[in-house]
Each structure stands twice: as C-alpha cells, then as structure tokens.
Design an enzyme around this catalytic site. Sequence first.
Site, PDB file in Angstrom:
ATOM      1  CG  PHE A 113       3.040  10.072 -39.832  1.00  0.00           C
ATOM      2  CD1 PHE A 113       1.972   9.883 -40.693  1.00  0.00           C
ATOM      3  CD2 PHE A 113       3.919   9.026 -39.634  1.00  0.00           C
ATOM      4  CE1 PHE A 113       1.780   8.680 -41.340  1.00  0.00           C
ATOM      5  CE2 PHE A 113       3.739   7.811 -40.282  1.00  0.00           C
ATOM      6  CZ  PHE A 113       2.659   7.647 -41.140  1.00  0.00           C
ATOM      7  N   GLY A 120       3.874   8.107 -28.841  1.00  0.00           N
ATOM      8  CA  GLY A 120       3.754   6.713 -28.419  1.00  0.00           C
ATOM      9  C   GLY A 120       5.102   6.124 -28.066  1.00  0.00           C
ATOM     10  CB  CYS A 145       9.630   1.152 -44.007  1.00  0.00           C
ATOM     11  SG  CYS A 145       9.046  -0.028 -45.235  1.00  0.00           S
TER      12      CYS A 145
HETATM   13  N1  LIG Z   1       6.702  -3.339 -46.385  1.00  0.00           N
HETATM   14  C1  LIG Z   1       6.313  -2.142 -46.763  1.00  0.00           C
HETATM   15  O1  LIG Z   1       5.319  -1.612 -46.294  1.00  0.00           O
HETATM   16  C2  LIG Z   1       7.093  -1.377 -47.801  1.00  0.00           C
HETATM   17  C3  LIG Z   1       6.538  -0.190 -48.347  1.00  0.00           C
HETATM   18  C4  LIG Z   1       7.281   0.509 -49.309  1.00  0.00           C
HETATM   19  C5  LIG Z   1       8.505   0.028 -49.737  1.00  0.00           C
HETATM   20  N2  LIG Z   1       9.004  -1.120 -49.209  1.00  0.00           N
HETATM   21  C6  LIG Z   1      10.258  -1.646 -49.757  1.00  0.00           C
HETATM   22  O2  LIG Z   1       9.903  -2.690 -50.677  1.00  0.00           O
HETATM   23  C7  LIG Z   1      10.874  -3.745 -50.649  1.00  0.00           C
HETATM   24  C8  LIG Z   1      10.190  -5.058 -50.315  1.00  0.00           C
HETATM   25  O3  LIG Z   1       9.690  -4.981 -49.007  1.00  0.00           O
HETATM   26  P1  LIG Z   1       8.682  -6.087 -48.434  1.00  0.00           P
HETATM   27  O4  LIG Z   1       8.296  -5.638 -47.085  1.00  0.00           O
HETATM   28  O5  LIG Z   1       7.637  -6.360 -49.450  1.00  0.00           O
HETATM   29  O6  LIG Z   1       9.670  -7.352 -48.346  1.00  0.00           O
HETATM   30  P2  LIG Z   1       9.296  -8.850 -47.958  1.00  0.00           P
HETATM   31  O7  LIG Z   1      10.452  -9.371 -47.196  1.00  0.00           O
HETATM   32  O8  LIG Z   1       7.944  -8.904 -47.374  1.00  0.00           O
HETATM   33  O9  LIG Z   1       9.217  -9.599 -49.374  1.00  0.00           O
HETATM   34  C9  LIG Z   1      10.306  -9.847 -50.199  1.00  0.00           C
HETATM   35  C10 LIG Z   1       9.980 -11.077 -51.053  1.00  0.00           C
HETATM   36  O10 LIG Z   1      10.992 -11.241 -52.056  1.00  0.00           O
HETATM   37  C11 LIG Z   1      11.238 -12.631 -52.231  1.00  0.00           C
HETATM   38  N3  LIG Z   1      12.544 -12.812 -52.885  1.00  0.00           N
HETATM   39  C12 LIG Z   1      13.780 -12.640 -52.370  1.00  0.00           C
HETATM   40  N4  LIG Z   1      14.719 -12.906 -53.300  1.00  0.00           N
HETATM   41  C13 LIG Z   1      14.065 -13.235 -54.439  1.00  0.00           C
HETATM   42  C14 LIG Z   1      14.476 -13.609 -55.744  1.00  0.00           C
HETATM   43  N5  LIG Z   1      15.774 -13.689 -56.079  1.00  0.00           N
HETATM   44  N6  LIG Z   1      13.528 -13.884 -56.671  1.00  0.00           N
HETATM   45  C15 LIG Z   1      12.208 -13.818 -56.355  1.00  0.00           C
HETATM   46  N7  LIG Z   1      11.766 -13.477 -55.126  1.00  0.00           N
HETATM   47  C16 LIG Z   1      12.672 -13.179 -54.178  1.00  0.00           C
HETATM   48  C17 LIG Z   1      11.139 -13.189 -50.826  1.00  0.00           C
HETATM   49  O11 LIG Z   1      10.931 -14.588 -50.824  1.00  0.00           O
HETATM   50  C18 LIG Z   1       9.933 -12.391 -50.276  1.00  0.00           C
HETATM   51  O12 LIG Z   1       8.724 -13.065 -50.527  1.00  0.00           O
HETATM   52  C19 LIG Z   1      11.923  -3.281 -49.653  1.00  0.00           C
HETATM   53  O13 LIG Z   1      12.945  -2.606 -50.327  1.00  0.00           O
HETATM   54  C20 LIG Z   1      11.175  -2.310 -48.751  1.00  0.00           C
HETATM   55  O14 LIG Z   1      12.029  -1.360 -48.144  1.00  0.00           O
HETATM   56  C21 LIG Z   1       8.327  -1.836 -48.281  1.00  0.00           C
HETATM   57  O1  LIG Z   2       1.840   9.385 -35.691  1.00  0.00           O
HETATM   58  C1  LIG Z   2       2.410   8.284 -35.779  1.00  0.00           C
HETATM   59  C2  LIG Z   2       2.399   7.508 -36.959  1.00  0.00           C
HETATM   60  C3  LIG Z   2       3.068   6.307 -36.977  1.00  0.00           C
HETATM   61  N1  LIG Z   2       3.730   5.862 -35.868  1.00  0.00           N
HETATM   62  C4  LIG Z   2       4.464   4.584 -35.913  1.00  0.00           C
HETATM   63  O2  LIG Z   2       5.309   4.581 -37.058  1.00  0.00           O
HETATM   64  C5  LIG Z   2       5.481   3.267 -37.556  1.00  0.00           C
HETATM   65  C6  LIG Z   2       5.222   3.216 -39.056  1.00  0.00           C
HETATM   66  O3  LIG Z   2       3.846   3.444 -39.305  1.00  0.00           O
HETATM   67  P1  LIG Z   2       3.259   3.663 -40.767  1.00  0.00           P
HETATM   68  O4  LIG Z   2       4.045   4.695 -41.447  1.00  0.00           O
HETATM   69  O5  LIG Z   2       1.809   3.877 -40.636  1.00  0.00           O
HETATM   70  O6  LIG Z   2       3.475   2.221 -41.410  1.00  0.00           O
HETATM   71  P2  LIG Z   2       4.497   1.616 -42.486  1.00  0.00           P
HETATM   72  O7  LIG Z   2       3.792   0.491 -43.133  1.00  0.00           O
HETATM   73  O8  LIG Z   2       5.815   1.358 -41.848  1.00  0.00           O
HETATM   74  O9  LIG Z   2       4.658   2.758 -43.614  1.00  0.00           O
HETATM   75  C7  LIG Z   2       5.813   3.605 -43.702  1.00  0.00           C
HETATM   76  O10 LIG Z   2       6.859   2.933 -44.363  1.00  0.00           O
HETATM   77  C8  LIG Z   2       6.521   2.440 -45.675  1.00  0.00           C
HETATM   78  C9  LIG Z   2       7.719   1.664 -46.164  1.00  0.00           C
HETATM   79  O11 LIG Z   2       8.712   2.466 -46.697  1.00  0.00           O
HETATM   80  C10 LIG Z   2       6.164   3.635 -46.567  1.00  0.00           C
HETATM   81  O12 LIG Z   2       5.846   3.162 -47.867  1.00  0.00           O
HETATM   82  C11 LIG Z   2       4.999   4.403 -45.966  1.00  0.00           C
HETATM   83  O13 LIG Z   2       4.725   5.549 -46.753  1.00  0.00           O
HETATM   84  C12 LIG Z   2       5.395   4.827 -44.543  1.00  0.00           C
HETATM   85  O14 LIG Z   2       4.304   5.497 -43.912  1.00  0.00           O
HETATM   86  C13 LIG Z   2       4.527   2.381 -36.737  1.00  0.00           C
HETATM   87  O15 LIG Z   2       5.272   1.712 -35.740  1.00  0.00           O
HETATM   88  C14 LIG Z   2       3.563   3.371 -36.096  1.00  0.00           C
HETATM   89  O16 LIG Z   2       3.075   2.920 -34.861  1.00  0.00           O
HETATM   90  C15 LIG Z   2       3.726   6.616 -34.707  1.00  0.00           C
HETATM   91  O17 LIG Z   2       4.338   6.231 -33.699  1.00  0.00           O
HETATM   92  N2  LIG Z   2       3.062   7.812 -34.696  1.00  0.00           N
END
Ligand SMILES: NC(=O)c1ccc[n+]([C@@H]2O[C@H](COP(=O)([O-])OP(=O)(O)OC[C@H]3O[C@@H](n4cnc5c(N)ncnc54)[C@H](O)[C@@H]3O)[C@@H](O)[C@H]2O)c1
Ligand SMILES: O=c1ccn([C@@H]2O[C@H](COP(=O)(O)OP(=O)(O)O[C@H]3O[C@H](CO)[C@@H](O)[C@H](O)[C@H]3O)[C@@H](O)[C@H]2O)c(=O)[nH]1
Length: 442
Positions: free
Chosen positions: A249, A253, A260
Amino acid sequence: MKISVVGTGYVGLVTGVTLSDIGHTVTCIDIDNEKIQKMKKGISPIYEPGLDELMSKNIKNKRLYFTNDSSEGFREQEVIYIAVGTPEADNGSADLEFIEKVAIDIAKNLKKDAIVVTKSTVPVGTNEKIQELINLNKDSAIKVEVVSNPEFLKEGSAINDSFNGERIVVGSNSIRAAKVIEKINEPFNIPVFKTDIRSAEMIKYASNAFLATKISYINEVANICSRVGANVEDVSNGMGLDSRIGSEFLNAGIGYGGSCFPKDTKALIHLAGLHNNNFDLLREVVKVNNNQQSIIVDKLIDRLSSINGKKIAVLGLSFKPNTDDMRDAPSLKVIETLLKYNANVIAYDPIAINNAKKVLKHKVLFTESIEEAIDKSDATLILTEWNEVKNIDLKLFSKMNYPLVIDGRNCFDLEKMRYENIEYHSIGRPPIMQSSECIVVQ
Ligand SMILES: NC(=O)c1ccc[n+]([C@@H]2O[C@H](COP(=O)([O-])OP(=O)(O)OC[C@H]3O[C@@H](n4cnc5c(N)ncnc54)[C@H](O)[C@@H]3O)[C@@H](O)[C@H]2O)c1
Ligand SMILES: O=c1ccn([C@@H]2O[C@H](COP(=O)(O)OP(=O)(O)O[C@H]3O[C@H](CO)[C@@H](O)[C@H](O)[C@H]3O)[C@@H](O)[C@H]2O)c(=O)[nH]1
C-alpha cells in the site's frame, strides 16, 4: 453447519461460496431475483477471478443454494450472515437502511434459535442496534445472538484472500456464539482474533482508514518527489524495506477508489464527529485523495495547452485491476474533468466496460481494444494498471498523433519509454520529455 448469507454482492457471494467450499451447506439470499436466477445456473453476477468455477463446483456438490425468498432462507438455518451494502449517506455516515430491513426480515421469519453474523462494514454500535431490532420483532421463545465478523477481502483477489486471510475478527458479547463462528471458520486455518462487538466494528474502520492513510501519505510524498527530482518508486521501495513500515500500500497513483475506502474513511470521520473528535488526520487523507486525480489532467492541459476537441485515449476504468467494479473509480473523476474541457474521450477497459457504460452512458466512446483507443489520439491516459495495459507493446504508442503518455498508475519503466521516444509523465517520477516546448498537434 446450515448457514444462510443475506446479500450476494462482492462480499456476500464470496462468503457463501467459500463457506460452502469448506463443507457447510449454504443458502444465499438476495432481493434481486435476476441475480438469483443467474447464480442458480452457476453464473456469477460479478467479475471475480475464480468465483464462477468455485460456485459451479459447490452447486454441483449440493452445498450451495440460492433463493430470493427470505422465509425459505431463514427457516432452518443455525447461522445467518448479513452482507448487504452500507453505502455512504449524504452526511458521510454509513446508511444502515438495508441492514435494518434485513434484521427485521430475519426476526420475522426465524423459526428456531440462531446466531446472526454481521459481515457488512457497520459503525460502532450497529450490531447492538441489530440485536435490539431482532429482539423487538422475533417470537419471544426464539433466542438470537449477534456476532460482528467484519470482512477484509479485496476485490480482484477475493477468493484468495478468503482462503489465505491474515486474521478473522470475531466480536461478540457471547462466548458461546463466538466459539460457534470460530468453529465454522476452522477449516480456513486462519488465526481468529476474538474481541467484544464494538472493538470488532472499530477494527474494520480503523484498518481501512489506516490503509487509505498509507496511500495518501505516499501520494503526498510522490507530489513532493516530482518537485524535488526524486523517484517515488525508489523512495517507497526504500521505505518498505523497514518492516515497521512494510512495503504494501505504498504505490503512488491517482488515489484510492472503490466501494470501501472512500465511504469508510468518511463514515469514520462522521462517527468521530458524533463523539466530539474532528479526526483532522483522516480529513486530510480524504482531501489529499480528492486532489490526486487532478494531477494528470493538469499535466495533460499543461502539455497540450488546450484539450478542447482533442482525442484523449483512456486505458483502464475500474477502480483497480481484476474487477468490474466502477464504484467511486478515480477514472470517473478524471473523465468528468476531461469532458468539462471538451475533450473527446475514447476509453478501453478489459472487464469493466459494461459497468462503465451504465455510469458514463454516451458521453464517452468505448473501444474493444487498446490499439483502437490510442490510434490517432493526441494523448493516452492510464488510469488502471491492468496486466494487459502494463504488457502493451510500446511501439503501439507510435500510432498516436504525438506519443504523449500520462500514467496515473506508474505502469512503465522510465528507460524503456525513453528508448521508444515516448513523452512519458507518471506520478512522482521524473518525466521523460523529448522537448520542454508545448506540444503542437495538428
Ligand atoms: N466490496 C468489498 O470488497 C467489501 C469488502 C469488505 C467489506 N465490504 C462491506 O460489505 C458490505 C457489502 O458490500 P458489497 O460490496 O458486497 O455490496 P453489494 O452492493 O455488492 O451487494 C449487496 C447485495 O445485497 C443485496 N440486498 C440488499 N438488500 C437486501 C435484502 N433486504 N435482502 C437480501 N439482499 C439484499 C443487494 O441486492 C446486493 O446484491 C458493505 O458493508 C461493504 O462495506 C465490502
Ligand atoms: O498502494 C496502493 C494500494 C491501493 N491503491 C488503491 O486503493 C484502492 C483500494 O484498493 P484495494 O485495497 O486493493 O481494494 P479494495 O477491494 O477496495 O479493498 C479494500 O477495501 C475492502 C473493503 O472494505 C477491504 O476489505 C480490503 O481489506 C481493503 O484493502 C484502489 O483504488 C487502488 O488502486 C493505491 O492507490 N495504492
């Protein structure tokens, strides 16, 4: 164990699929029936490397099911994971509308004791609210315990992260419930860190905010490197050798995007504000990130003097490589500025193009190949470091009206660009210039 997962987005679907792969019987529930129908056929609605294969395998093994009927999904389950979205509300806080609806839905449909596990990222205190909502709406004879189990996967490497994560955080005020969740996760063989509910909720926000801070820090260092003639790549490599700092990290860029970091940093600032803490440090992290995209457009205008009517090729649209996710992608802000200055934008992305079309509509011309995008363009901007972009044949840039490449993700070796006579600007590294004069393109 019989598990259901509510919400089949980037987190819920990966959670459901990986839990089924380690031997549990999992029912994934979503209100989006179109998604459900696709998933029943083994087709993932999102792009995530390895997900389709793992889905199909576990559907075939009768361990993975999909439904849009919550009464069916909650009836027999011992453990219910919540993985619905917690998007940014207008005031920067996390919008808990979806979570609260699900909590009520679970309570109304439960027919036996259960543990409810929150995977979604939620502000401190939310799991207690979930418990309250469930208690208010459930049959009084049924016992429900709530566990906070924040998710740390990264998009683009979600499957690998789920099987090889560095910790599983389990926050609960019930020793029994925490033990059940630990047991469920045992086959992953990942260290489990047990704590109270509020600390678990905070670990998630504090981790994301820290990583965002690292990125804004190196971006600010990069901006100084540009002024003093240093190379941020060498600087971050040199810093990263110190294990107290770590090398991850520290890639400079055009800033962080995605679903997130942008929302979670703001939600933490909001939470701090509610408790009379201004969190000035994190506010600056957000500010640095918001300015980072303008660097490459300023450079472009500086070199072309005007971009009015100029053909600008954009390579990479998703917020990071190996995902189709366009949520808060830095490319959107860059393109918005290019359009404001009346540039003609020709964009290419290997995977995110369909999602990009939904957001950018007809404002941008989309191409099927890198070559088509850069052909006769006046400049190329690189916004996502896809392998396909990093491995491009540099000779292709000679097809441009003038080989001006502005790289927001530091994809190319400086010496190679010099050798190919490409004018090359990147973030926090010395420019490769053929002339200091402004470029005149016909
Ligand atoms: N995207 C990531 O990489 C990531 C990583 C870690 C944590 N999180 C957290 O996880 C949570 C989910 O994120 P996401 O990116 O998967 O969201 P997303 O928007 O991709 O998916 C959410 C899903 O929930 C469904 N949904 C909404 N209301 C519903 C209901 N009442 N019953 C059943 N389904 C329902 C939607 O249709 C959708 O398919 C968030 O709080 C996010 O901050 C996301
Ligand atoms: O050195 C770095 C690393 C990442 N990024 C940017 O940061 C953003 C997030 O990247 P990354 O963290 O790899 O992807 P996410 O899927 O958003 O994952 C973050 O967000 C998730 C949702 O909460 C967490 O679960 C993960 O641990 C956390 O890394 C992207 O735009 C990257 O291009 C940079 O600019 N420089």
